[in-house]
Enzyme design. Structure first.
Site, PDB file in Angstrom:
ATOM      1  N   CYS B 110     -29.665  10.522  26.420  1.00  0.00           N
ATOM      2  CA  CYS B 110     -31.270  10.667  26.144  1.00  0.00           C
ATOM      3  C   CYS B 110     -31.147   9.186  26.013  1.00  0.00           C
ATOM      4  O   CYS B 110     -31.734   9.050  25.506  1.00  0.00           O
ATOM      5  CB  CYS B 110     -31.597  11.916  25.855  1.00  0.00           C
ATOM      6  N   ASP B 519      -2.049  19.979  23.296  1.00  0.00           N
ATOM      7  CA  ASP B 519      -0.985  19.650  22.088  1.00  0.00           C
ATOM      8  C   ASP B 519      -2.484  20.357  21.820  1.00  0.00           C
ATOM      9  O   ASP B 519      -3.276  21.184  21.629  1.00  0.00           O
ATOM     10  CB  ASP B 519      -1.854  18.648  21.964  1.00  0.00           C
ATOM     11  N   ASP B 710      -3.270  13.658  22.144  1.00  0.00           N
ATOM     12  CA  ASP B 710      -4.089  12.773  21.829  1.00  0.00           C
ATOM     13  C   ASP B 710      -2.805  11.783  21.372  1.00  0.00           C
ATOM     14  O   ASP B 710      -4.382  10.880  20.437  1.00  0.00           O
ATOM     15  CB  ASP B 710      -4.884  13.440  20.802  1.00  0.00           C
TER      16      ASP B 710
END
Lengths: 55, 836
Positions: B110, B519, B710
């Site tokens: 932000c 996974d 991953d």
């Protein structure tokens, strides 16, 4: 109605001037960040930043 | 502090729920705030200590959870950026010691983040200026090289929980800036021209017949002509050029009818102006050009944003390698930029790393994944004496290699290929739209010619205007815009959610997904097991055990290695290190042969069974350390579930999607995780091949499978799934085989992405349907002379606008905030008055 013979060319000239201003604004990078300045103005608080740390 | 502060169960810094028993307080003006981990505590303390606690008043979004970093290792890496040969590519040298560099910032969520970074960096001595662009997340920083170094600036940004790396602004960035400025100029001129020409056109339309004298009308026409000239010859120039190029290639693109329409109406109006006969259509021409340019401009900026995010991901500069200082006499290593490698250097390639140059394997045995370079998806075995190709990825165990060929481009090439692939691959549906458009244009030209010939025989005076109407009204813009506009808006939406699309087909397939496979490690959990307990079994002290484990794991990038590698432990020399994939590793420290890994693996060394009281507990795993005499110690490691994992699974189920969990880990842990998340379909102890078989089985049952993973071992499964999502923190090889990369680690975003993808498919269908209906109505109407060119221009413009606006709805697709409070209003400036 004769005034239109002056007003219409004047309006063309004004548009050309505005167009020129626009091109200058684009050239000077004013359209590069369209969101930042809107936030920056709200974020600009008055708390003094710490003095620069001395090495 | 203020009432908007986080409640007591949330981390003050990142907003995630506090883990039970966590105690990491930060005090601000005598008020204590709780944070969830060491990382957040350190970052929050740093922000407060530097007098920037105003950040916590201003922010509207929570930053990502900070990770604990090894400051020395990071500084060593960052210091590479201080080397002149590295700086040459991205630093501009000013007068004296003034230097200027462009940086890509990560972690900005932000506007307060920008405020914080600007203020903090400005506080450093020697920093002259910093300017951060909110929309691109790029910064320009200027410093005095005699007072500070670039690495210190980068380190200061890291301290705040963000990360920054330099990029070369003179390549793509500058090309893009030039292109954008050019389109802004074209758009501005078309917009101004359109507005003013409309002002001259409306009086003519609304005036009572006869109330406007011919000379006034002529004046209006000439004024309109004056303002249309730059619009046609400057703003609309790309359309003419595109049409010409298309004709040269004997291919009918969108630009052909557009150029014909603009050209025909402009020439007709020019004729009418000079001869004082017929109608002028300058207003239609300018409006037409403006809408088309506006659509292209939006498309360009969205595409640029996602490209920028991908660029940030690959972190090109500087590619580094681990080099042995004096091989084989010593085993100390240094991190050096790839550009400094010379033929004959000996490098250490850790598993999961990219091989930086071409060379020969000296010791070690592993597999290399060359899929990025060759497209061959099966990793190739590499043992001593084998050739390694730069750009391939070392999959399983560390290798020592001798460099044979240098070229900084070897590694670069692989990454560039990845990027190019993402940009070059068009989604199937866009390809279809292109092909359809090409036929459409041909049909249109045939119809226009037929209409012209028919009308010449019927009423020659009207033939020209009716042909112009047909050309303008059927402009296939609605068709041409329908798909790209929706795809662009959706891609932009997903990028803002932290999901990068790296393959063209991802969005389309995601919409059809029926089954998601997760996974476990690194996907549903953080993948960062932490050392919870050390139980000493032998004669060694706990510190000694820790130091030995740390030294053994120093060479590996496996998550368990990171948990056991302690940066503060004394450095020990390790010899003869052997990796046993899936079991552990073996090495010798000061002549003592050690094994670290699964208890079974360690037990093979000394043949003793494990004392029974150390049975596995749920959700935890155990790593043993032993020598030839017996057990030395047991490390208990635990991996935390991601905070939003449960919510993510729930939302996927709500979308009617089956969820299953496939893991290589032991059954008790997998069952524990699956039960906690409400996943009924799970399988443990799967090897990569087993996962692949499961996936194939599901696919044979007709399921469209999305795989989220991953790790290195997930790469083949990711490649085989219809659509695959890799975690941004995962191994590079996983990202290379995935269709999408999840940058933020917020699993809930997956459900959002599927919603967005489904919505996109729906909007594309709506847009195409509209384009077909519009053309079916408009073409006959124009052909029978019921539509004047200005009505045609208006109709075409509104049709295009409708399609674009419909696509833009995708930017507003609702998504739930993850573990966040509702956005707070910015605190008024007067409230921020605490002293320091």
């Amino acid at each position: 109605m004769e005034i239109l013979f002056v007003l219409i060319p004047v309006s063309v000239v004004i548009v050309l001037i505005i167009g020129g201003l626009f091109l200058w604004a684009v050239k000077s990078g004013q359209f590069e960040d369209m969101e930042g300045p809107a936030h920056r103005i709200l974020m600009d608080d008055d708390t003094p930043t710490q003095p620069k740390r001395v090495q | 502090m203020k009432s908007h502060d986080t409640n007591s169960e949330q981390c003050f810094h990142c907003g995630l729920p506090l883990p039970t028993g966590a105690y990491y307080p930060v005090s601000i003006n005598d008020m204590r705030h709780e944070t969830c981990c060491h990382g957040c505590q350190a970052v929050a303390q740093m922000i407060v200590d530097s007098g920037n606690e105003g950040y916590y008043h201003h922010r509207t979004e929570f930053p990502a959870t900070a990770t604990v970093q090894d400051p020395e290792q990071i500084l060593r890496q960052l210091q590479l950026f201080d080397l002149p040969e590295i700086q040459r590519s991205f630093v501009k040298t000013g007068a004296g010691d003034v230097r200027e560099a462009a940086l890509i910032l990560e972690g900005i969520v932000c506007a307060a983040c920008i405020w914080l970074n600007e203020r903090h960096v400005m506080q450093l001595p020697g920093v002259l200026a910093i300017e951060i662009n909110y929309s691109t997340r790029r910064a320009r920083v200027q410093w005095d090289n005699s007072q500070t170094q670039l690495s210190e600036i980068l380190q200061a940004i890291r301290d705040m929980g963000y990360s920054a790396h330099p990029f070369d602004p003179f390549q793509q960035e500058q090309i893009f800036m030039r292109e954008r400025a050019l389109s802004q100029r074209r758009l501005a001129i078309a917009g101004l021209g359109m507005m003013q020409v409309m002002m001259y056109a409306i009086p003519v339309y609304v005036a009572d017949p006869g109330s406007m004298t011919w000379d006034i009308e002529a004046l209006m026409r000439w004024a309109s002509l004056m303002l249309t000239l730059p619009v046609v010859f400057y703003s609309a120039w790309p359309f003419f050029r595109g049409a010409w190029r298309d004709l040269l290639r004997r291919h009918l693109g969108m630009d052909v009818p557009v150029a014909l329409g603009i050209g025909a109406s402009f020439i007709a109006s020019l004729w009418a102006t000079f001869t004082h006969a017929g109608e002028v259509y300058f207003d239609s021409v300018t409006m037409f050009v403006f809408f088309l340019l506006a659509g292209r401009y939006l498309e360009m900026s969205v595409r640029r944003k996602s490209a920028a995010a991908v660029e940030a991901m690959v972190k090109l500069i500087p590619a580094v390698a681990t080099r042995f200082c004096d091989y084989p006499a010593q085993h100390t290593t240094e991190v050096v930029p790839v550009s400094q490698l010379a033929v004959g250097d000996v490098l250490l390639i850790k598993p999961g790393e990219v091989i930086p140059a071409d060379g020969l394997v000296l010791t070690g045995s592993s597999e290399a994944d060359e899929s990025l370079l060759t497209g061959e998806s099966i990793a190739l075995a590499k043992v001593a004496g084998d050739h390694l190709v730069g750009g391939a990825i070392n999959v399983s165990s560390p290798l020592q290699m001798r460099v044979e060929k240098v070229g900084a481009d070897t590694l670069h090439a692989g990454i560039v290929r990845l990027l190019d692939r993402a940009q070059a691959e068009k989604p199937k549906i866009a390809l279809l739209a292109d092909r359809v458009a090409s036929w459409f244009v041909l049909a249109l030209l045939v119809i226009a010619a037929a209409v012209a010939l028919t009308w010449i025989t019927v009423d020659a005076t009207r033939a020209f205007w009716i042909t112009v109407s047909v050309l303008v009204v059927t402009c296939p813009c609605a068709l041409g815009l329908a798909t790209p506009a929706a795809l662009t808006a959706a891609t932009g939406r997903l990028t803002r959610l932290g999901l990068l699309i790296t393959r063209g087909h991802a969005l389309e397939t995601l919409a059809k997904v029926t089954h998601v496979i997760f996974d476990k490690t690194g996907t549903l959990t953080h993948g960062r097991p932490e050392l919870l307990e050390t139980i000493v079994l032998g004669s060694c002290s706990m510190d000694r055990c820790r130091a030995m484990a740390s030294a053994l794991e120093a060479m590996s990038e496996h998550p368990i290695a990171c948990a056991l590698h302690d940066v503060e432990a004394p450095m020990l020399q390790v010899q003869n290190i052997i990796h046993q994939t899936g079991a552990g590793l073996e090495g010798a420290i000061e002549g003592q042969r050690l094994r670290l890994g699964s208890p079974e693996f360690v037990a093979e060394l000394h043949g003793q069974s494990l004392p029974s009281q150390f049975a596995l507990r749920d959700g935890q795993s155990m790593v043993a350390l032993g020598d030839e005499q017996g057990w030395l110690c047991i490390f208990i490691l635990g991996d935390q579930l991601r905070a939003d994992a449960h919510q993510a699974i729930e939302r996927l189920k709500l979308l009617g999607i089956e969820v299953s969990l496939l893991s290589g880990d032991g059954a008790p842990i997998v069952r524990h995780v699956a039960e906690r998340l409400g996943i009924t379909c799970f399988t443990a102890q799967l090897l990569p091949q087993g996962k692949l078989d499961r996936l194939r089985q599901l696919q044979q049952q007709g399921e469209i499978v999305a795989m989220v993973g991953d790790g290195v071992n997930d790469a083949p499964v990711l490649a085989a799934a219809q659509v695959s999502i890799a975690m941004g923190q995962g191994a590079e090889v996983a990202q290379a085989s995935a269709d999408m990369v999840m940058m933020t680690g917020q699993l809930v975003r997956l459900a959002d992405a599927i919603s967005v993808a489904r919505q996109t498919a729906r909007i594309i269908r709506q847009n195409l349907l509209w384009a077909v209906i519009y053309n079916l109505v408009a073409i006959p109407a124009a052909a029978f002379g019921l539509v004047t060119p200005w009505m045609a221009g208006l109709g075409m413009s509104f049709s295009s606008l409708l399609v674009v606006l419909n696509a833009l709805r995708l930017r507003q697709v609702k998504y739930e905030r993850v573990n966040m409070l509702s956005p707070r209003p910015l605190a008024p400036a007067t409230l921020v008055t605490e002293g320091h």
